[in-house]
Scaffold this motif. Structure first.
Motif, PDB file in Angstrom:
ATOM      1  N   ILE A   1     -13.611  16.272 -22.219  1.00  0.00           N
ATOM      2  CA  ILE A   1     -13.516  15.334 -21.094  1.00  0.00           C
ATOM      3  C   ILE A   1     -14.915  14.925 -20.658  1.00  0.00           C
ATOM      4  CG2 ILE A   1     -12.836  15.084 -18.652  1.00  0.00           C
ATOM      5  CD1 ILE A   1     -10.623  17.179 -19.229  1.00  0.00           C
ATOM      6  N   PHE A   2     -15.102  13.636 -20.480  1.00  0.00           N
ATOM      7  CA  PHE A   2     -16.304  13.116 -19.816  1.00  0.00           C
ATOM      8  C   PHE A   2     -15.844  12.616 -18.470  1.00  0.00           C
ATOM      9  CE2 PHE A   2     -17.350  12.440 -24.324  1.00  0.00           C
ATOM     10  CZ  PHE A   2     -18.553  13.136 -24.390  1.00  0.00           C
ATOM     11  N   SER A   3     -16.337  13.206 -17.393  1.00  0.00           N
ATOM     12  CA  SER A   3     -15.864  12.792 -16.071  1.00  0.00           C
ATOM     13  C   SER A   3     -17.005  12.389 -15.152  1.00  0.00           C
ATOM     14  CB  SER A   3     -15.075  13.923 -15.417  1.00  0.00           C
ATOM     15  OG  SER A   3     -14.709  13.541 -14.099  1.00  0.00           O
ATOM     16  N   ASP A   4     -16.778  11.294 -14.448  1.00  0.00           N
ATOM     17  CA  ASP A   4     -17.699  10.882 -13.400  1.00  0.00           C
ATOM     18  C   ASP A   4     -17.582  11.904 -12.271  1.00  0.00           C
ATOM     19  OD1 ASP A   4     -19.516   9.201 -12.122  1.00  0.00           O
ATOM     20  OD2 ASP A   4     -17.951   8.044 -11.148  1.00  0.00           O
ATOM     21  N   ILE A   5     -18.657  12.105 -11.524  1.00  0.00           N
ATOM     22  CA  ILE A   5     -18.599  13.051 -10.406  1.00  0.00           C
ATOM     23  C   ILE A   5     -18.060  12.380  -9.152  1.00  0.00           C
ATOM     24  CG2 ILE A   5     -20.024  14.338  -8.761  1.00  0.00           C
ATOM     25  CD1 ILE A   5     -21.589  15.445 -11.047  1.00  0.00           C
ATOM     26  N   ASN A   6     -18.587  11.197  -8.836  1.00  0.00           N
ATOM     27  CA  ASN A   6     -18.228  10.538  -7.580  1.00  0.00           C
ATOM     28  C   ASN A   6     -17.037   9.605  -7.748  1.00  0.00           C
ATOM     29  OD1 ASN A   6     -20.444  11.599  -5.903  1.00  0.00           O
ATOM     30  ND2 ASN A   6     -21.676  10.547  -7.445  1.00  0.00           N
ATOM     31  N   MET A   7     -15.875  10.094  -7.358  1.00  0.00           N
ATOM     32  CA  MET A   7     -14.654   9.285  -7.428  1.00  0.00           C
ATOM     33  C   MET A   7     -13.900   9.474  -6.124  1.00  0.00           C
ATOM     34  SD  MET A   7     -13.233  10.006 -11.270  1.00  0.00           S
ATOM     35  CE  MET A   7     -13.169  11.797 -11.108  1.00  0.00           C
ATOM     36  N   PRO A   8     -13.174   8.430  -5.698  1.00  0.00           N
ATOM     37  CA  PRO A   8     -12.328   8.619  -4.516  1.00  0.00           C
ATOM     38  C   PRO A   8     -11.242   9.653  -4.817  1.00  0.00           C
ATOM     39  CG  PRO A   8     -11.996   6.428  -5.497  1.00  0.00           C
ATOM     40  CD  PRO A   8     -13.101   7.081  -6.249  1.00  0.00           C
ATOM     41  N   GLY A   9     -10.777  10.359  -3.803  1.00  0.00           N
ATOM     42  CA  GLY A   9      -9.778  11.410  -4.037  1.00  0.00           C
ATOM     43  C   GLY A   9     -10.473  12.641  -4.588  1.00  0.00           C
TER      44      GLY A   9
ATOM     45  N   PRO B   1      -9.076  26.356 -20.106  1.00  0.00           N
ATOM     46  CA  PRO B   1     -10.458  26.789 -20.361  1.00  0.00           C
ATOM     47  C   PRO B   1     -11.003  26.344 -21.712  1.00  0.00           C
ATOM     48  CG  PRO B   1      -8.949  28.666 -20.308  1.00  0.00           C
ATOM     49  CD  PRO B   1      -8.166  27.475 -19.865  1.00  0.00           C
ATOM     50  N   GLN B   2     -10.106  26.020 -22.658  1.00  0.00           N
ATOM     51  CA  GLN B   2     -10.582  25.654 -24.000  1.00  0.00           C
ATOM     52  C   GLN B   2     -11.146  24.236 -24.048  1.00  0.00           C
ATOM     53  OE1 GLN B   2      -7.501  25.637 -22.937  1.00  0.00           O
ATOM     54  NE2 GLN B   2      -6.262  24.083 -23.944  1.00  0.00           N
ATOM     55  N   ILE B   3     -10.856  23.418 -23.049  1.00  0.00           N
ATOM     56  CA  ILE B   3     -11.327  22.032 -23.071  1.00  0.00           C
ATOM     57  C   ILE B   3     -12.769  21.975 -22.572  1.00  0.00           C
ATOM     58  CG2 ILE B   3     -10.985  19.707 -22.135  1.00  0.00           C
ATOM     59  CD1 ILE B   3      -8.023  20.317 -21.876  1.00  0.00           C
ATOM     60  N   LYS B   4     -13.607  21.283 -23.335  1.00  0.00           N
ATOM     61  CA  LYS B   4     -14.999  21.107 -22.913  1.00  0.00           C
ATOM     62  C   LYS B   4     -15.078  19.931 -21.941  1.00  0.00           C
ATOM     63  CE  LYS B   4     -17.071  22.940 -27.123  1.00  0.00           C
ATOM     64  NZ  LYS B   4     -15.842  23.610 -27.548  1.00  0.00           N
ATOM     65  N   VAL B   5     -15.935  20.079 -20.934  1.00  0.00           N
ATOM     66  CA  VAL B   5     -16.068  19.023 -19.924  1.00  0.00           C
ATOM     67  C   VAL B   5     -17.547  18.723 -19.715  1.00  0.00           C
ATOM     68  CG1 VAL B   5     -15.509  18.301 -17.567  1.00  0.00           C
ATOM     69  CG2 VAL B   5     -14.032  19.961 -18.722  1.00  0.00           C
ATOM     70  N   SER B   6     -17.899  17.440 -19.797  1.00  0.00           N
ATOM     71  CA  SER B   6     -19.251  17.033 -19.434  1.00  0.00           C
ATOM     72  C   SER B   6     -19.172  16.100 -18.243  1.00  0.00           C
ATOM     73  CB  SER B   6     -19.951  16.331 -20.600  1.00  0.00           C
ATOM     74  OG  SER B   6     -20.404  17.292 -21.526  1.00  0.00           O
ATOM     75  N   MET B   7     -20.157  16.179 -17.380  1.00  0.00           N
ATOM     76  CA  MET B   7     -20.154  15.376 -16.160  1.00  0.00           C
ATOM     77  C   MET B   7     -21.079  14.175 -16.300  1.00  0.00           C
ATOM     78  SD  MET B   7     -18.028  17.310 -14.742  1.00  0.00           S
ATOM     79  CE  MET B   7     -17.771  16.243 -13.332  1.00  0.00           C
ATOM     80  N   ILE B   8     -20.682  13.099 -15.625  1.00  0.00           N
ATOM     81  CA  ILE B   8     -21.500  11.887 -15.578  1.00  0.00           C
ATOM     82  C   ILE B   8     -21.733  11.578 -14.109  1.00  0.00           C
ATOM     83  CG2 ILE B   8     -21.576   9.423 -16.110  1.00  0.00           C
ATOM     84  CD1 ILE B   8     -19.497  10.083 -18.381  1.00  0.00           C
ATOM     85  N   SER B   9     -22.986  11.341 -13.739  1.00  0.00           N
ATOM     86  CA  SER B   9     -23.283  11.060 -12.344  1.00  0.00           C
ATOM     87  C   SER B   9     -24.268   9.914 -12.231  1.00  0.00           C
ATOM     88  CB  SER B   9     -23.876  12.296 -11.673  1.00  0.00           C
ATOM     89  OG  SER B   9     -24.277  11.976 -10.353  1.00  0.00           O
ATOM     90  N   ALA B  10     -24.074   9.105 -11.213  1.00  0.00           N
ATOM     91  CA  ALA B  10     -25.021   8.018 -10.967  1.00  0.00           C
ATOM     92  C   ALA B  10     -26.311   8.587 -10.409  1.00  0.00           C
ATOM     93  CB  ALA B  10     -24.412   7.013 -10.004  1.00  0.00           C
TER      94      ALA B  10
END
Length: 129
Positions: free
Chosen positions: A59-67, A82-91
């Motif tokens: 998963i690539f997820s933005d940090i700042n989202m409504p909700g 836990p097996q899913i890798k997650v990377s964060m994207i931030s402005a």
């Protein structure tokens, strides 16, 4: 032909979908990866829960989202899948968000505008292993 790896991109900005599809068109065309998009943390969790086990590997997820913020999503994913890798994207490449993300188990942290070369390296490492 192996099944393409499924990546989930979570961002409340819709134009991110076009950007990712464009940047990864070769990988998609070759059948290496499959991109799915969610426009909120809740939608992302619905996608993950729709298959057991979830088909998404990364998963690539933005940090700042409504909700639900990306950091909250990260915690939930790491608890439930836990097996899913997650990377964060931030402005904002601020240290606080970076530390929080890494402490919560993020694999990597990207700052907008996204450096797609390093993002692609991340994806290729995963596909090749």
């Amino acid at each position: 032909m192996p099944n393409p790896m499924k990546f989930l991109v979570v961002d409340d900005e819709r134009d991110v979908e076009m950007l990712f599809r464009q940047k990864f068109r070769k990988e998609i065309r070759k059948g290496l990866i499959n991109l799915e998009f969610a426009f909120s943390g809740d939608e992302a969790l619905e996608i993950l829960k729709s298959n057991d086990p979830p088909e998404v590997v990364y998963i690539f997820s933005d940090i700042n989202m409504p909700g639900m913020s990306g950091l909250e999503l990260l915690k939930k994913v790491k608890t439930e899948f836990p097996q899913i890798k997650v990377s964060m994207i931030s402005a904002y490449g601020d240290q606080k968000n970076y530390d929080k993300a890494m402490d919560s188990g993020a694999k990597a942290f990207f700052t907008k505008p996204i450096d797609f070369n390093s993002l692609k390296e991340e994806v290729h490492q995963l596909v090749e292993n």
